[in-house]
Write an enzyme that holds these catalytic residues in place. Structure first.
Site, PDB file in Angstrom:
ATOM      1  CB  THR A 124      12.428   2.526 -32.984  1.00  0.00           C
ATOM      2  OG1 THR A 124      11.990   1.310 -32.405  1.00  0.00           O
ATOM      3  CG2 THR A 124      11.322   3.568 -32.794  1.00  0.00           C
ATOM      4  CG  ASP A 125      11.442  -2.716 -34.080  1.00  0.00           C
ATOM      5  OD1 ASP A 125      11.408  -1.940 -33.099  1.00  0.00           O
ATOM      6  OD2 ASP A 125      11.757  -3.927 -33.973  1.00  0.00           O
ATOM      7  CD  GLU A 126       9.429   0.050 -29.021  1.00  0.00           C
ATOM      8  OE1 GLU A 126       8.587   0.812 -28.533  1.00  0.00           O
ATOM      9  OE2 GLU A 126      10.276  -0.565 -28.353  1.00  0.00           O
ATOM     10  CE1 TYR A 149      11.787   5.824 -28.180  1.00  0.00           C
ATOM     11  CE2 TYR A 149      10.810   3.667 -28.625  1.00  0.00           C
ATOM     12  CZ  TYR A 149      11.834   4.578 -28.807  1.00  0.00           C
ATOM     13  OH  TYR A 149      12.902   4.266 -29.612  1.00  0.00           O
ATOM     14  CE  LYS A 153      13.103   7.433 -32.515  1.00  0.00           C
ATOM     15  NZ  LYS A 153      14.363   8.223 -32.533  1.00  0.00           N
TER      16      LYS A 153
END
Ligand code: NAD
Ligand code: DAU
Length: 340
Positions: A124-126, A149, A153
């Site tokens: 994810t970009d997060e 989260y 990741k």
């Protein structure tokens, strides 16, 4: 080609399985999912009788099971399985580390042992953290996750990278922006706001509503992963996004307008702790190197999505009532044990 897809009963995973079986009808897919609250076999009803799709209820942390499954001639692993909701990670970080970090490591060990020819980690970009008013995330942006989260990741991503560097495992990591579309669990922004607006309930907007997300229609994410499987250079990271940055307020107002509902339903609530202000993806590498291009603009994608939730009210009301969790037992129950 034989794929092992993890998390294929969730939002993006189920869209991916449906996409791949349509695009490559001769591919075989083993779909492994633990069916947490976010996994829903009703997403896969249309392929229930497709002999090229086998569903296995299993946890990616179960090393013996992952070993057994990968030993059955799997060519490619695509790892979608994860705890994916930021708000839940603030309440309960523990399970995020267990699935997103330890689960990934279990999969990597099995992939390594069975000489898998490609391991795709759906990230994810997060993991890049948050942006100011300018600039975009590129594949070389340093990792700076801000929620349990995104930290979990990032931990998974680092293990994937390490298995490539240390053991030569042929891997790719994809980092995509916010997805929307059919089968998204109605706790995420867009389906939550659609379902609340239809029920004339208050729409909870965190903080000032000016946080920005970069939205991509889920099918466009699936087409990018398909290209990564076939053309991705081993060891590389690919960013995926459609240059659709919108504030949360814009999203909510668009939904209210299209459903002909009043903006008085909008309710400002306490902000999410550690709330990332802005995400924006630079997808140039994926577009130039793999020839990827999104097929949906945000304007057409959001219309199609609202139409899908209107046409599939039963799907999300069964989630809200909890009835979807009975489906697996009713459909497969004692007939097939943990393998359907
Ligand atoms: P989701 O929560 O809808 O689905 C996750 C699936 O994984 C569920 O079916 C769940 O049952 C399964 N799962 C969870 N723990 C498991 C375990 N221990 N073993 C086996 N299965 C397990 O999530 P999603 O939105 O479809 O996201 C899928 C992947 O894509 C995630 O890895 C997420 O980080 C990533 N991603 C999501 C977005 C987004 O906008 N939703 C964007 C970029 C990347
Ligand atoms: O960027 C990719 C990520 O997008 C994925 O990695 C995650 O798995 C996925 O859940 C998503 O994370 P977000 O936190 O961006 O998505 P969410 O739908 O939870 O929230 C989107 C924005 O809307 C965010 O700024 C918080 C805000 N929000 C969300 C909810 C649920 C609200 O204002 N009100 C809400 O009730």
């Amino acid at each position: 080609m034989k794929l092992l897809v993890t998390g294929g009963a969730g939002f993006i995973g189920s869209n991916f399985v449906l996409y791949m079986l349509k695009k490559h009808p001769d591919y075989q897919i083993v779909n492994v999912d633990a069916l947490t609250y976010a996994g829903n076999l009703e997403n896969l009803k249309s392929i229930e009788n497709n002999p090229n799709h086998v569903f296995v209820k299993a946890d990616i942390r179960d090393a013996a099971k992952m070993d057994e499954l990968m030993g059955q001639g799997i060519d490619v692993v695509v790892n979608f399985a994860a705890e994916s909701h930021v708000d839940r990670s603030i309440m309960e970080p523990d399970v995020f580390v267990k699935t997103n970090v330890l689960g990934t490591q279990v999969l990597l060990d099995a992939a390594q042992k069975h000489n898998i020819s490609k391991f795709v980690q759906v990230s994810t970009d997060e993991v890049y953290g948050t942006l100011g008013d300018t600039g975009l995330f590129s594949e070389t942006t340093p990792l700076a996750p801000n929620s349990p989260y995104s930290a979990s990741k990032a931990g998974g991503d680092l293990l994937v990278r390490a298995y490539h560097e240390t053991f030569g495992l042929p891997v790719n990591i994809t980092r995509c922006s916010n997805n929307y579309g059919p089968y998204q669990f109605p706790e995420k922004l867009i389906p939550l706001m659609i379902s609340k607006a239809l029920a004339d309930e208050q729409l909870p907007i965190y903080g000032d509503g000016l946080n920005i997300r970069d939205w991509l229609y889920v099918e466009d994410h699936c087409s990018a992963i398909d290209l990564v499987i076939h053309k991705g250079r081993n060891g590389e990271v690919y960013n995926i996004g459609g240059n659709n940055e919108r504030t949360n307020l814009h999203i909510v107002k668009t939904i209210l307008e299209q459903l002909d509902k009043s903006e008085s339903l909008m309710t400002y609530v306490q902000d999410r702790p550690g709330h990332d202000r802005r995400y924006g993806i630079d997808p140039t590498k994926t577009m130039t190197e793999l020839g990827w291009k999104p097929a949906h603009s945000f304007e057409t994608g959001i219309q199609e999505t609202i139409r899908w939730y209107l046409d599939n009210k039963e799907w999300w009301t069964r989630i809200q009532s909890g009835a979807y969790q009975d489906y697996y037992a009713k459909q497969y129950g004692t007939r097939l044990g943990d393998r359907a």
